[in-house]
Design a protein around this motif. Structure first.
Motif, short mmCIF file in Angstrom:
data_model
loop_
_atom_site.label_atom_id
_atom_site.label_comp_id
_atom_site.label_asym_id
_atom_site.label_seq_id
_atom_site.Cartn_x
_atom_site.Cartn_y
_atom_site.Cartn_z
N LYS A 140 4.35 5.08 5.01
CA LYS A 140 3.22 5.85 5.58
C LYS A 140 3.57 7.34 5.63
O LYS A 140 2.71 8.19 5.35
CB LYS A 140 2.87 5.32 6.97
CG LYS A 140 2.17 3.98 6.90
CD LYS A 140 1.86 3.41 8.27
CE LYS A 140 1.24 2.03 8.10
NZ LYS A 140 1.50 1.17 9.23
N THR A 141 4.81 7.64 5.98
CA THR A 141 5.25 9.03 6.04
C THR A 141 5.20 9.65 4.64
O THR A 141 4.72 10.79 4.47
CB THR A 141 6.68 9.12 6.60
OG1 THR A 141 6.70 8.53 7.90
CG2 THR A 141 7.16 10.56 6.70
N ASP A 142 5.70 8.90 3.64
CA ASP A 142 5.68 9.40 2.26
C ASP A 142 4.24 9.67 1.80
O ASP A 142 3.97 10.65 1.12
CB ASP A 142 6.35 8.41 1.31
CG ASP A 142 7.86 8.36 1.49
OD1 ASP A 142 8.41 9.19 2.24
OD2 ASP A 142 8.50 7.46 0.90
N GLU A 147 3.64 12.36 -1.13
CA GLU A 147 4.69 12.04 -2.12
C GLU A 147 4.34 10.79 -2.90
O GLU A 147 4.85 10.58 -4.00
CB GLU A 147 6.04 11.89 -1.42
CG GLU A 147 6.55 13.20 -0.86
CD GLU A 147 7.82 13.06 -0.04
OE1 GLU A 147 8.39 11.96 -0.01
OE2 GLU A 147 8.22 14.06 0.57
N ILE A 148 3.50 9.93 -2.31
CA ILE A 148 3.02 8.73 -3.01
C ILE A 148 1.53 8.58 -2.73
O ILE A 148 1.01 9.10 -1.74
CB ILE A 148 3.77 7.44 -2.56
CG1 ILE A 148 3.58 7.18 -1.08
CG2 ILE A 148 5.24 7.51 -2.93
CD1 ILE A 148 4.11 5.83 -0.60
N SER A 149 0.85 7.84 -3.60
CA SER A 149 -0.58 7.62 -3.42
C SER A 149 -0.81 6.42 -2.49
O SER A 149 0.12 5.65 -2.20
CB SER A 149 -1.25 7.36 -4.77
OG SER A 149 -0.80 6.11 -5.27
N GLU A 150 -2.05 6.26 -2.07
CA GLU A 150 -2.39 5.11 -1.21
C GLU A 150 -2.13 3.80 -1.96
O GLU A 150 -1.63 2.84 -1.37
CB GLU A 150 -3.87 5.19 -0.80
CG GLU A 150 -4.27 4.09 0.16
CD GLU A 150 -5.74 4.17 0.58
OE1 GLU A 150 -6.20 3.20 1.20
OE2 GLU A 150 -6.42 5.19 0.28
N SER A 156 3.84 -1.04 -2.55
CA SER A 156 5.18 -1.10 -1.96
C SER A 156 5.19 -1.93 -0.67
O SER A 156 6.15 -2.64 -0.40
CB SER A 156 5.70 0.31 -1.66
OG SER A 156 5.87 1.02 -2.88
N GLU A 157 4.13 -1.84 0.12
CA GLU A 157 4.05 -2.66 1.34
C GLU A 157 4.05 -4.14 0.99
O GLU A 157 4.67 -4.95 1.69
CB GLU A 157 2.81 -2.30 2.17
CG GLU A 157 2.96 -1.01 2.95
CD GLU A 157 1.69 -0.62 3.71
OE1 GLU A 157 0.62 -1.24 3.49
OE2 GLU A 157 1.78 0.31 4.53
#
Length: 185
Positions: A140-142, A147-150, A156-157
């Motif tokens: 979530k921070t990234d 730094e990353i898309s949704e 990743s989750e």
């Protein structure tokens, strides 16, 4: 908060399972095993230390453990640590040596040990879920930092959840095998 690192997440989850297996190896079945005292920590020099850092543990007989304490001043602390460990052992001190005769396992004691195995497994599951929580927060921070898309975050989750499920299943199967071993030997 650290960036999401799948390899680190997997390593930490694997570590929780390895720690569980180590704890379970210390649960007694029928024979003396020096690993039985691995989870025991004693308070010496103002700190909690594993018993292996203050004494030598050996199994001179099939149903006896011997703990040779290095520093005479620590004998009572080691004895206290063993008594508090909930392993059902009755320490007998002879100078700097503590002898631990292993009593026969009663049905009641087998149930207690199986329950303890379950508690160790729960501790491992909690550790694994804490690693998952840290990973989810990092993702979530990234995403907030752009730094990353949704989509990457969601993908990743899902990976993190699959790893969590895998390692929780590993912990459960290790505990089940140990419980079965305790109840049958």
């Amino acid at each position: 908060m650290a960036k999401y690192d799948k390899a680190d997440i997997e390593r930490r989850m694997q570590g929780a399972v390895e720690s569980l297996k180590s704890d379970l190896s210390g649960l007694r079945t029928g024979r003396a095993n020096t690993a039985l005292l691995d989870p025991v920590h004693v308070e010496v020099y103002g700190a909690m230390m594993p018993i292996g850092q203050v004494a030598t543990v050996s199994a001179p007989e099939a149903r006896m453990l011997a703990v040779q304490v290095w520093d005479k001043a620590n004998v009572s602390a080691v004895e206290k640590g063993i008594a508090k460990s909930n392993l059902g052992l009755n320490p007998m001190t002879d100078g700097q040596t503590i002898r631990l005769p292993l009593p026969d396992l009663t049905e009641e004691r087998r149930r207690e040990l199986a329950k303890l195995a379950g508690q160790y497994a729960e501790k491992a599951r909690i550790a694994i879920r804490n690693v998952r929580r840290d990973a989810m927060e990092a993702l979530k921070t990234d995403e907030k930092k752009k730094e990353i898309s949704e989509d990457d975050r969601k993908r990743s989750e899902d990976e993190v959840q699959k790893l969590t499920d895998k390692y929780v299943a590993d912990a459960d199967s290790a505990a089940e095998a140990k419980e079965k071993e305790i109840m049958t030997q």
